[in-house]
Design a protein around this motif. Structure first.
Motif, short mmCIF file in Angstrom:
data_model
loop_
_atom_site.label_atom_id
_atom_site.label_comp_id
_atom_site.label_asym_id
_atom_site.label_seq_id
_atom_site.Cartn_x
_atom_site.Cartn_y
_atom_site.Cartn_z
N ARG A 153 0.83 -1.21 0.00
CA ARG A 153 0.00 0.00 0.00
C ARG A 153 0.86 1.25 0.00
O ARG A 153 0.43 2.31 -0.47
N PHE A 154 2.06 1.13 0.56
CA PHE A 154 2.96 2.28 0.65
C PHE A 154 4.15 2.12 -0.30
O PHE A 154 5.21 2.70 -0.09
N ASP A 155 3.94 1.33 -1.36
CA ASP A 155 4.96 1.12 -2.39
C ASP A 155 6.24 0.53 -1.84
O ASP A 155 7.35 0.81 -2.34
N LEU A 156 6.11 -0.30 -0.83
CA LEU A 156 7.25 -1.02 -0.26
C LEU A 156 7.07 -2.51 -0.58
O LEU A 156 6.01 -3.08 -0.34
N THR A 157 8.10 -3.12 -1.11
CA THR A 157 8.02 -4.54 -1.46
C THR A 157 9.07 -5.31 -0.68
O THR A 157 10.28 -5.09 -0.84
N VAL A 158 8.61 -6.19 0.19
CA VAL A 158 9.49 -7.07 0.96
C VAL A 158 9.11 -8.50 0.59
O VAL A 158 7.93 -8.86 0.62
N PRO A 159 10.07 -9.34 0.20
CA PRO A 159 9.73 -10.71 -0.19
C PRO A 159 8.96 -11.44 0.92
O PRO A 159 9.27 -11.31 2.11
N LEU A 160 7.98 -12.21 0.50
CA LEU A 160 7.14 -12.92 1.47
C LEU A 160 7.93 -13.85 2.38
O LEU A 160 7.58 -14.04 3.54
N TRP A 161 9.00 -14.44 1.84
CA TRP A 161 9.77 -15.35 2.70
C TRP A 161 10.39 -14.59 3.86
O TRP A 161 10.47 -15.11 4.98
N ARG A 162 10.82 -13.35 3.62
CA ARG A 162 11.38 -12.54 4.71
C ARG A 162 10.30 -12.16 5.72
O ARG A 162 10.54 -12.15 6.93
N ILE A 163 9.13 -11.84 5.21
CA ILE A 163 8.03 -11.49 6.12
C ILE A 163 7.67 -12.68 6.97
O ILE A 163 7.48 -12.56 8.19
N HIS A 164 7.58 -13.85 6.36
CA HIS A 164 7.24 -15.04 7.13
C HIS A 164 8.23 -15.27 8.25
O HIS A 164 7.86 -15.62 9.38
N ARG A 165 9.52 -15.09 7.98
CA ARG A 165 10.53 -15.31 9.00
C ARG A 165 10.44 -14.28 10.13
O ARG A 165 11.05 -14.46 11.18
N ALA A 166 9.71 -13.20 9.92
CA ALA A 166 9.53 -12.19 10.96
C ALA A 166 8.24 -12.38 11.75
O ALA A 166 8.05 -11.74 12.79
N ILE A 167 7.35 -13.25 11.25
CA ILE A 167 6.09 -13.46 11.96
C ILE A 167 6.38 -14.10 13.31
O ILE A 167 7.14 -15.06 13.43
N GLY A 168 5.73 -13.58 14.32
CA GLY A 168 6.03 -13.95 15.70
C GLY A 168 6.56 -12.75 16.47
O GLY A 168 6.43 -12.68 17.68
N MET A 169 7.15 -11.81 15.74
CA MET A 169 7.46 -10.51 16.32
C MET A 169 6.16 -9.74 16.54
O MET A 169 5.19 -9.93 15.81
#
Length: 227
Positions: free
Chosen positions: A30-46
């Motif tokens: 939504r804010f024109d930021l693209t982070v690979p999903l695999w990186r996001i998944h590894r951050a889930i739990g924070m």
């Protein structure tokens, strides 16, 4: 010996990690930021107070951190009705409670989301307490949430069931052993390297092997076992 059992909810008792990852991906886009999903998944739990900086940096956190958190919540909302508990989640809570443990469901989610998860798990009569985002200022990997969870039931020593590396890191800072399950999509090596005492493929496997874990039987001053 532990007298308190702390259960992470998202990714551990309820199957939500991939929905959260996609919600954060869409929020960032939504804010024109693209982070690979695999990186996001590894951050889930924070917790939400930590994850923006982890994924996008301090400048993004300062500029639009609150807006990203709000967007993530909005993106997650359509998934709520699709979320289901993992097999064995309710029965695990029953088993641990019967062994005499004070039982706390620990989450940094919003109150309304936790209420929904409690109903999904049929856990209102099985949990002695639960936490929400309102209980702490700093979430995992900070240990604050686990300190609050233990204090809510006047516990003196705890063991935790979690699914993410961040659970293991937060608990390790307090010397709390973590029984990690792979329900969140983290590998055995990732969980062990983060400090997990034991790793299980499922909640049902954990149930079958409870006698091998710190949740075998509550130590004093644990409350009397429930029937």
């Amino acid at each position: 010996m532990a007298d308190t059992a702390i259960f992470d909810i998202d990714g551990t008792l309820v199957d939500t990690n991939y929905q959260h990852a996609l919600a954060w991906y869409r929020a960032l886009r939504r804010f024109d930021l693209t982070v690979p999903l695999w990186r996001i998944h590894r951050a889930i739990g924070m917790g939400g107070d930590q994850i923006v900086t982890h994924l996008a940096g301090e400048e993004v956190e300062r500029r639009i951190g609150d807006a990203l958190r709000d967007a993530s919540g909005r993106e997650f909302a359509p998934f709520v009705d699709e979320v289901a508990p993992f097999a064995g989640a309710h029965d695990l809570l029953v088993d641990v409670r019967r062994r005499g443990f004070r039982t706390v469901l620990a989450s940094s989610g919003k109150e309304q989301d936790i209420e929904h998860m409690l109903d999904l798990l049929d856990a209102r009569d099985l949990a002695d307490a639960w936490t929400t985002s309102a209980d702490v200022e700093s979430t995992k990997p900070a240990p604050d949430l686990l300190e609050v969870a233990t204090a809510k039931v006047d516990g003196t020593a705890a063991a935790m069931v979690g699914d993410a590396t961040w659970d293991c890191i937060a608990a390790g800072r307090l010397g709390i052993p973590v029984l990690a399950v792979r329900t969140g999509g983290f590998s055995v090596d990732e969980l062990k390297e983060a400090g997990a005492a034991m790793v299980f493929s499922s909640l049902d496997e954990l149930r079958d092997r409870l006698d091998e874990t710190p949740l075998a039987q509550a130590g004093p001053p644990g409350r009397s076992a429930a029937g």
